[in-house]
Enzyme design. Structure first.
Site, PDB file in Angstrom:
ATOM      1  N   GLU A  25      58.482  73.195  76.010  1.00 45.75           N
ATOM      2  CA  GLU A  25      58.449  71.645  75.718  1.00 45.75           C
ATOM      3  C   GLU A  25      59.745  71.192  75.305  1.00 45.75           C
ATOM      4  O   GLU A  25      60.505  71.543  74.598  1.00 45.75           O
ATOM      5  CB  GLU A  25      57.264  71.572  74.520  1.00 45.75           C
ATOM      6  CG  GLU A  25      56.193  72.221  74.837  1.00 45.75           C
ATOM      7  CD  GLU A  25      55.114  71.698  73.868  1.00 45.75           C
ATOM      8  OE1 GLU A  25      55.038  70.621  73.536  1.00 45.75           O
ATOM      9  OE2 GLU A  25      54.293  72.586  73.434  1.00 45.75           O
ATOM     10  N   ASP A  26      59.902  70.035  75.802  1.00 44.11           N
ATOM     11  CA  ASP A  26      61.025  68.976  75.629  1.00 44.11           C
ATOM     12  C   ASP A  26      62.421  69.397  75.897  1.00 44.11           C
ATOM     13  O   ASP A  26      63.268  68.965  75.004  1.00 44.11           O
ATOM     14  CB  ASP A  26      60.646  68.838  74.103  1.00 44.11           C
ATOM     15  CG  ASP A  26      59.448  68.114  73.747  1.00 44.11           C
ATOM     16  OD1 ASP A  26      58.383  67.876  74.443  1.00 44.11           O
ATOM     17  OD2 ASP A  26      59.299  67.686  72.371  1.00 44.11           O
ATOM     18  N   ASP A  69      57.983  70.919  80.143  1.00 43.53           N
ATOM     19  CA  ASP A  69      57.019  69.971  80.496  1.00 43.53           C
ATOM     20  C   ASP A  69      57.791  68.624  80.658  1.00 43.53           C
ATOM     21  O   ASP A  69      56.824  67.663  81.159  1.00 43.53           O
ATOM     22  CB  ASP A  69      55.915  69.902  79.283  1.00 43.53           C
ATOM     23  CG  ASP A  69      56.318  69.398  78.083  1.00 43.53           C
ATOM     24  OD1 ASP A  69      57.667  69.333  77.882  1.00 43.53           O
ATOM     25  OD2 ASP A  69      55.537  69.271  77.179  1.00 43.53           O
ATOM     26  N   HIS A  70      58.851  68.206  80.424  1.00 40.54           N
ATOM     27  CA  HIS A  70      59.797  66.965  80.542  1.00 40.54           C
ATOM     28  C   HIS A  70      60.976  67.193  79.875  1.00 40.54           C
ATOM     29  O   HIS A  70      61.312  68.436  79.514  1.00 40.54           O
ATOM     30  CB  HIS A  70      58.943  65.714  80.003  1.00 40.54           C
ATOM     31  CG  HIS A  70      58.345  65.938  78.661  1.00 40.54           C
ATOM     32  ND1 HIS A  70      59.390  65.759  77.587  1.00 40.54           N
ATOM     33  CD2 HIS A  70      57.075  66.067  78.222  1.00 40.54           C
ATOM     34  CE1 HIS A  70      58.543  65.696  76.437  1.00 40.54           C
ATOM     35  NE2 HIS A  70      57.508  66.167  76.715  1.00 40.54           N
ATOM     36  N   CYS A  88      54.615  64.195  76.837  1.00 39.43           N
ATOM     37  CA  CYS A  88      53.692  65.435  77.079  1.00 39.43           C
ATOM     38  C   CYS A  88      52.462  64.675  77.800  1.00 39.43           C
ATOM     39  O   CYS A  88      51.982  65.626  78.985  1.00 39.43           O
ATOM     40  CB  CYS A  88      53.455  66.010  76.036  1.00 39.43           C
ATOM     41  SG  CYS A  88      53.065  65.035  74.511  1.00 39.43           S
TER      42      CYS A  88
END
Length: 622
Positions: free
Chosen positions: A34-35, A237-238, A74
């Site tokens: 994540e992130d 996810d980004h 997200c």
């Protein structure tokens, strides 16, 4: 004996068939973090990135240099993944909006399940649609491919939150820096302070921990003897993790790492050889079609991406398209286009700064410190831009300016690039029937009142004449205040969305034109809350009329939480001249449940706390 023999034969054939179905189709494992942008990984060229597991995956697989999360936070990003569609197509672009899917759309796990796969998610969903949409065999912290019935191929996701944005918040900032502070590269848009350097340096430690998480998932495969039967994806996810990355359609927010490894058995499903680093453009919208292509299933016609692996691989598009809408409690509307070299951003609400105050973003001490330095006049032009009204358009050369601080939108030398990418953006929004031009409060009002889904509304040319609406929204491009007579006419248009965009452009122009102002005065009495709120805010910004009677009426009496959110945001924008009334806040906040269990039971409520209440609390904390 013959009937028994025939029955036994049929049983054996069925058993062999089931075994063959598992053997003849690949298992697929997604490992997600994540992130984190690609910048922190060794295989993407960061000399400080200690990611031996992911580096090894890349050395033996395919590394995508131009992979993009079409949404930069997200919920929207994961909604792209789960549907294979751009969420603005069906009104699902706003954070945790719980948009209704059209009846013909299934989420991709259901298609895998229908094809005989055992599908599990461990465990984050956070979609902008109903979290309980059918599809997964299991989605929980206990979900695992090990639980599958014998003979079934599997598709499994394991998600790590180790690198999540919250790891930089004080409550979780518990690890030592992964690199010396003096070796940290601070992006040009951030102030070079000890706080900023400390947060970036500590994030490298989280990256190392995440790499170990990836290693564990791969070891489980190896130990089970399944590595040679399983295609492995790793991606984030980004982008992230510092301010002005996650949530924003700069390259730092949408550019993601993506590595795919094929065992020899399934290597024919990849157009690339092991060890390849490809410039091919890939977006999250392509993931669902690609998974279906890998297992030999049909790709539903409603999916808007293309397969980049498997039997149904198709050519890469010229552009990747990105979007930003409401992020938590702050309303916004940005669309982006990138070809890997240039990044184009269209800021439709260009009277607002990019850096609107979001409570969660400000939980990172570096954000508050940055804002304080800006208010003290101690930031450079590149660092100040985040807190100033956004320009209508931004254009960046990612090769010459990877931090995206030199806006080329008004540079004559890049005029051809600007027009090309502006046109690509318009074509994409028209093709996908982007619902973003409808204020979220009005979209909720229309869909509840009529029973039509946002998807259906967007395809009704009488209710939503998109080309005409976009002409109104784009009226200022290249024309500036010369377009004021047209905007004044559009303020009287019968379509409320066209009225709204005429209002927004008047707000961008800060127009005090007498004829336009009279029409805007009349719109403060519109039956549509979004129009009343925007008209009141415009007049308040000019100091011509107190907006509080209109805004407080919405806060106290409107059952549409998104209208209330728009009203409290408008009040925040003009609160210096028109202070809020605490008694109104208390009455307004009391409308909503206070217990988390009650809040999560209401589909249109923000998670744990209504978003409008967050803005009230922010105003009270100033």
């Amino acid at each position: 004996m013959k009937p028994i023999f025939a029955l036994l034969t049929r049983f054996l054939l069925l058993t062999v068939g089931l075994a063959a179905s598992a053997v003849d189709r690949p298992n697929i494992l997604w490992i997600t973090s994540e992130d984190n942008s690609p910048d922190y990984l060794g295989c993407y060229g960061d000399p400080h990135g200690k990611t031996p597991t992911i580096d090894s995956l890349a050395a033996n697989g395919i590394l995508y240099k131009h992979a993009y999360a079409n949404g930069a936070v997200c919920g929207p990003a994961r909604t792209v993944l789960i549907t294979g569609m751009y969420p603005p197509t069906f009104g699902g672009e706003h954070m945790r909006s719980q948009a209704s899917l059209p009846s013909h759309v299934k989420i991709y796990p259901q298609y895998l399940k229908d094809a005989g796969y055992y599908v599990t998610n461990n465990s984050k969903k956070d979609y902008n649609i109903d979290q309980n949409t059918p599809g997964w065999d299991e989605s929980s912290r206990n979900a695992h491919w090990k639980n599958r019935p014998k003979g079934k191929p599997f598709f499994a996701i394991f998600n790590s939150g180790l690198t999540h944005e919250s790891s930089l918040h004080p409550s979780r900032h518990t690890v030592k820096p992964g690199i010396p502070l003096n070796q940290v590269r601070v992006p040009a848009y951030l102030p070079d302070t000890k706080t900023v350097r400390d947060r970036i340096a500590s994030y490298y430690t989280r990256i190392q921990e995440m790499d170990s998480f990836v290693a564990k998932q791969l070891k489980d495969l190896e130990d089970a003897g399944l590595a040679e039967d399983t295609i492995v994806f790793y991606y984030s996810d980004h982008g992230g993790i510092m301010p002005r990355s996650k949530r924003f359609v700069y390259d730092s927010g949408t550019h993601v790492p993506l590595v795919v490894r094929f065992p020899k058995k399934w290597a024919h499903l990849s157009p690339h050889k092991p060890g390849t680093q490809t410039d091919e453009r890939v977006g999250f919208v392509d993931f669902a079609p690609t998974i279906l292509s890998l297992i030999g299933a049909d790709i539903p016609v409603h999916m808007q991406g293309r397969a980049f692996l498997g039997e149904k691989t198709s050519p890469a598009p010229k552009y990747a398209h990105t979007f930003r809408a409401r992020a938590d409690e702050r309303i916004d509307f940005k669309r982006g286009v990138t070809d890997g070299r240039y990044n184009y951003i269209r800021n439709y609400l260009a009277y607002l700064p990019t850096g609107q105050h979001v409570n969660y973003l400000w939980d990172n001490p570096a954000t508050g410190e940055w804002e304080a330095l800006f208010k003290q006049g101690k930031t450079t032009a590149a660092q100040s831009a985040f807190f100033l009204p956004a320009p209508l358009e931004e254009l960046f050369d990612l090769e010459a300016d990877p931090d995206e601080v030199n806006n080329l939108a008004n540079d004559p030398k890049y005029r051809e690039v600007l027009l090309r990418m502006r046109e690509a953006n318009r074509d994409h929004l028209l093709t996908t029937r982007d619902t973003g031009f409808i204020p979220e409060a009005l979209l909720v009002e229309w869909s509840r009142g009529s029973g039509k889904t946002p998807y259906d509304i967007a395809r009704d040319d009488l209710q939503y004449p998109l080309a005409e609406i976009m002409d109104a929204a784009d009226a200022l491009l290249d024309r500036g205040d010369k377009v004021l007579p047209k905007l004044t006419r559009l303020l009287g248009n019968k379509n409320p969305i066209i009225q709204y965009w005429a209002l927004i452009n008047c707000m961008v122009l800060k127009t005090e034109d007498e004829k336009a102002t009279r029409r805007i005065q009349a719109l403060t009495r519109s039956p549509i809350a979004s129009i009343r709120i925007a008209a009141s805010e415009h007049l308040a910004r000019l100091g011509k009329k107190d907006p509080r009677p209109v805004l407080n009426e919405v806060l106290l009496n409107n059952s549409n939480v998104m209208a209330r959110l728009q009203a409290i945001n408008a009040l925040d924008h003009v609160s210096e001249a028109y202070p809020y009334d605490q008694s109104v806040f208390r009455k307004s906040a009391a409308i909503w449940p206070s217990e988390a269990d009650e809040l999560t039971a209401v589909d249109w409520m923000g998670r744990y706390k209504a978003y409008d209440v967050r803005v009230m609390e922010f105003l009270e904390s100033k």
